[in-house]
Scaffold this motif. Structure first.
Motif, PDB file in Angstrom:
ATOM      1  N   ALA A  38       0.834  -1.211   0.000  1.00  0.00           N
ATOM      2  CA  ALA A  38       0.000   0.000   0.000  1.00  0.00           C
ATOM      3  C   ALA A  38       0.865   1.256   0.000  1.00  0.00           C
ATOM      4  CB  ALA A  38      -0.920  -0.009   1.230  1.00  0.00           C
ATOM      5  N   TRP A  39       1.944   1.227   0.753  1.00  0.00           N
ATOM      6  CA  TRP A  39       2.868   2.376   0.802  1.00  0.00           C
ATOM      7  C   TRP A  39       3.458   2.653  -0.586  1.00  0.00           C
ATOM      8  CZ3 TRP A  39       7.735   2.531   4.512  1.00  0.00           C
ATOM      9  CH2 TRP A  39       8.256   3.821   4.502  1.00  0.00           C
ATOM     10  N   PHE A  40       3.860   1.597  -1.288  1.00  0.00           N
ATOM     11  CA  PHE A  40       4.447   1.792  -2.611  1.00  0.00           C
ATOM     12  C   PHE A  40       3.398   2.282  -3.614  1.00  0.00           C
ATOM     13  CE2 PHE A  40       5.609   0.207  -6.824  1.00  0.00           C
ATOM     14  CZ  PHE A  40       6.840   0.829  -6.975  1.00  0.00           C
ATOM     15  N   ILE A  41       2.169   1.804  -3.498  1.00  0.00           N
ATOM     16  CA  ILE A  41       1.108   2.274  -4.407  1.00  0.00           C
ATOM     17  C   ILE A  41       0.882   3.767  -4.214  1.00  0.00           C
ATOM     18  CG2 ILE A  41      -1.366   2.118  -4.893  1.00  0.00           C
ATOM     19  CD1 ILE A  41      -1.187  -0.858  -4.385  1.00  0.00           C
ATOM     20  N   LEU A  42       0.869   4.232  -2.974  1.00  0.00           N
ATOM     21  CA  LEU A  42       0.704   5.666  -2.723  1.00  0.00           C
ATOM     22  C   LEU A  42       1.875   6.452  -3.312  1.00  0.00           C
ATOM     23  CD1 LEU A  42      -0.577   5.575   0.983  1.00  0.00           C
ATOM     24  CD2 LEU A  42      -1.918   5.843  -1.100  1.00  0.00           C
ATOM     25  N   TYR A  72      -6.231   2.720   0.830  1.00  0.00           N
ATOM     26  CA  TYR A  72      -6.354   2.630   2.287  1.00  0.00           C
ATOM     27  C   TYR A  72      -7.431   1.615   2.688  1.00  0.00           C
ATOM     28  CZ  TYR A  72      -3.354   6.703   3.087  1.00  0.00           C
ATOM     29  OH  TYR A  72      -2.291   7.565   3.145  1.00  0.00           O
ATOM     30  N   VAL A  73      -8.570   1.661   2.016  1.00  0.00           N
ATOM     31  CA  VAL A  73      -9.684   0.780   2.382  1.00  0.00           C
ATOM     32  C   VAL A  73      -9.324  -0.680   2.124  1.00  0.00           C
ATOM     33  CG1 VAL A  73     -12.068   0.160   1.800  1.00  0.00           C
ATOM     34  CG2 VAL A  73     -11.432   2.557   2.037  1.00  0.00           C
ATOM     35  N   ALA A  93      -8.824  -3.651   4.867  1.00  0.00           N
ATOM     36  CA  ALA A  93      -9.629  -4.875   4.802  1.00  0.00           C
ATOM     37  C   ALA A  93      -8.749  -6.114   4.800  1.00  0.00           C
ATOM     38  CB  ALA A  93     -10.514  -4.839   3.560  1.00  0.00           C
ATOM     39  N   LEU A  94      -7.650  -6.095   4.026  1.00  0.00           N
ATOM     40  CA  LEU A  94      -6.748  -7.245   3.995  1.00  0.00           C
ATOM     41  C   LEU A  94      -6.069  -7.471   5.339  1.00  0.00           C
ATOM     42  CD1 LEU A  94      -5.076  -6.745   0.498  1.00  0.00           C
ATOM     43  CD2 LEU A  94      -6.831  -8.397   1.123  1.00  0.00           C
ATOM     44  N   LEU A  95      -5.762  -6.394   6.053  1.00  0.00           N
ATOM     45  CA  LEU A  95      -5.146  -6.544   7.373  1.00  0.00           C
ATOM     46  C   LEU A  95      -6.122  -7.129   8.381  1.00  0.00           C
ATOM     47  CD1 LEU A  95      -3.105  -3.219   7.636  1.00  0.00           C
ATOM     48  CD2 LEU A  95      -2.196  -5.521   7.316  1.00  0.00           C
ATOM     49  N   LEU A  96      -7.374  -6.710   8.318  1.00  0.00           N
ATOM     50  CA  LEU A  96      -8.349  -7.170   9.306  1.00  0.00           C
ATOM     51  C   LEU A  96      -8.848  -8.583   9.022  1.00  0.00           C
ATOM     52  CD1 LEU A  96     -10.474  -3.916   9.806  1.00  0.00           C
ATOM     53  CD2 LEU A  96      -8.742  -4.854  11.333  1.00  0.00           C
ATOM     54  N   MET A  97      -8.859  -8.970   7.749  1.00  0.00           N
ATOM     55  CA  MET A  97      -9.418 -10.281   7.410  1.00  0.00           C
ATOM     56  C   MET A  97      -8.552 -11.437   7.888  1.00  0.00           C
ATOM     57  SD  MET A  97     -11.102  -9.840   3.624  1.00  0.00           S
ATOM     58  CE  MET A  97     -11.546 -11.576   3.618  1.00  0.00           C
TER      59      MET A  97
END
Length: 537
Positions: free
Chosen positions: A267-271, A315-316, A320-324
């Protein structure tokens, strides 16, 4: 004779000691529960993870060993069996029988599972045997205990014979000293090695990027500094902790940590990628169209809004991947989806405003009623569009105040956009002059002002002076000039000031109130007596 022999046999049998399980360990304490297969496995793992290997040995069948060696060998076998089970056979206690009779499908055994060893499958079982008091208890059977040393040799710690016994005797929070030492080495060494791997990778890719003519890949390589470090560290952490034979709960924590670091890095690299790509496109368009300010502002607006949309989506999805990966959160989500009747309606109504605002931001980026850098008049204030987000727009007012306006207002309410189609605008200066004012001279003065004092403000396109209206005492004169929207106000003030100074030097052209006195002649129908009669012809 036969009766006497029978009596002697009975006496001899009575004098023999009763058979006992693991007599070399002594009587087990009351806390040792071996009544069911589930209780035996659960008790063994609890005592072994707590470092109480002497108590854990009571859950093993050690009768094949000499009595004087059962205590030392039992503790060692318990510790080794713990490592093997943690690494190769995670135990699900819910699958084991909780009945004293065990699994009815099995005769005397309750099998936990099998472990591959040297091309064969070694069964791990518990067996029901007779205790010293004649009670039936469950323990790891003799065949399983005999295979522990072979299993440990294949899957146990590699430093067992090198490190002192101190590293294996006591546990803290379920981990032995050598495991804590190994965790420290993995964390510190993994982080240092990840930094080294990141530098090597970036250095190699930077050399490849220099072979191309584009600058985008060079900026993208620089954007990888930081996000690239986390996947390396996550990989080293996963590999390093797997070698430490950690208990299953601890190993699960580090596995989820490695997974989380990977998701965060992605996610950091995508941003970073969105920021680099957006800046590169803006730079390319500005370099190819330096004079087309409208296109540049429109593209900047689209890129800004779309970048915000993609960032929110990133971010969303990452959250979601972290919580799942957590079972509790996943079950809550399933429960919410299953009971999404009234709750879904309430959430939908509550989020209606947020969804409409998000859609308004996307619509604004497509239709572009406003763009970055536009000159607007909104809420009675003149300013410049400084920032466009998904929910609000920031307008920098002429006095450097910031006006924050909901983005939906630009779609629902009218406003003035002074630079919508073209950046230049017309501005007027109204003057009241006398009828004797020479309009041609005034036109010449306006031209002189624009070409000299106002040359940095005027765009050189429009300069007119016309008589706008004729009043009873004055003429209303309008001076019309053109300039970019950002400079028009200053140009109007300059023209107004200089024309007033010009008129002040000509008092006759300023508005004047005049009064005039004339002789009055009285006309009558007949002459007065003093005048007499007119002579007749």
């Amino acid at each position: 004779m036969s009766r006497a022999f029978l009596a002697i046999c009975v006496a001899l049998l009575a004098s023999l000691p009763a058979w006992a399980l693991n007599t070399g360990l002594g009587a087990p304490p009351p806390t040792v529960d071996r009544l069911t297969p589930q209780a035996t496995v659960k008790g063994f793992l609890a005592e072994a993870h707590a470092g109480n290997y002497a108590l854990a040995a009571h859950y093993l069948d050690l009768d094949y060993l000499p009595r004087d060696k059962q205590a030392d060998a039992g503790a060692q076998l318990a510790r080794r069996l713990k490592f093997v089970l943690d690494r190769k056979l995670p135990v699900d206690l819910s699958l084991l029988s909780a009945e004293p009779e065990g699994d009815p499908k099995e005769a005397r055994f309750d099998q936990i599972g099998t472990i591959a060893l040297a091309g064969a499958e070694v069964p791990i079982r518990v067996q029901r045997v007779v205790d010293n008091g004649g009670a039936l208890v469950w323990v790891f059977n003799e065949s399983t205990v005999k295979e522990v040393d072979r299993l440990f040799g294949a899957y146990g710690p590699v430093l067992t014979e090198v490190l002192p016994d101190f590293f294996f005797k006591r546990t803290v929070l379920g981990l032995e000293a050598w495991q804590w030492l190994g965790l420290l080495v993995v964390l510190v060494g993994g982080w240092a090695l990840s930094l080294l791997l990141e530098r090597l990778t970036l250095g190699f890719t930077q050399r490849l990027a220099k072979w191309t003519k584009f600058t985008w890949d060079d900026a993208l390589v620089g954007a990888g500094r930081g996000p690239l470090r986390l996947p390396y560290f996550a990989l080293l952490l996963a590999v390093g902790t797997s070698l430490l034979l950690l208990p299953q709960p601890v190993q699960t924590v580090f596995a989820r940590l490695s997974y989380s670091l990977t998701i965060i890095a992605l996610a950091w690299f995508i941003l970073r990628f969105l920021g680099v790509s957006s800046a590169y496109v803006q730079e390319r368009v500005a370099s190819k169209n330096p004079d087309n300010g409208d296109r540049i502002r429109g593209l900047n607006t689209q890129l800004t809004v779309m970048r915000h949309v993609l960032e929110v989506a990133t971010y969303v999805i990452a959250a979601a991947l972290l919580l799942m990966q957590f079972e509790v959160v996943r079950n809550v989500g399933v429960s919410l989806l299953a009971s999404a009747g009234i709750a879904g309606l309430v959430i939908g109504l509550a989020a209606q405003k947020s969804i409409s605002t998000l859609l308004a931001g996307i619509q604004l980026s497509i239709t572009q009623p406003i763009r970055m850098g536009d000159q607007v008049v909104v809420e009675g204030e003149f300013g410049t569009i400084e920032e466009i987000s998904l929910t609000y727009v920031v307008v920098r007012i002429w006095d450097n105040r910031r006006l924050v306006i909901p983005i939906t207002q630009f779609l629902d309410k009218p406003f003035q956009n002074w630079s919508r189609s073209r950046s230049e605008m017309l501005g007027e200066v109204i003057l009241q002059v006398d009828y004797f004012c020479d309009i041609d001279v005034l036109r010449a003065e306006l031209k002189r002002i624009l070409e000299n004092e106002g040359r940095e403000l005027w765009d050189g396109k429009v300069q007119t002076v016309v008589v706008l209206n004729v009043l009873d005492k004055t003429l209303s004169v309008r001076a019309l000039v053109s300039a970019p929207a950002s400079k028009l106000f200053d140009l109007r003030c300059l023209v107004r000031e200089r024309l007033v100074v010009f008129l002040r030097g000509r008092p006759g052209w300023l508005p004047t109130v005049r009064s005039e006195t004339r002789p009055v002649t009285v006309v009558t129908d007949s002459p007065s007596p003093e005048q007499g009669q007119a002579p007749r012809a």
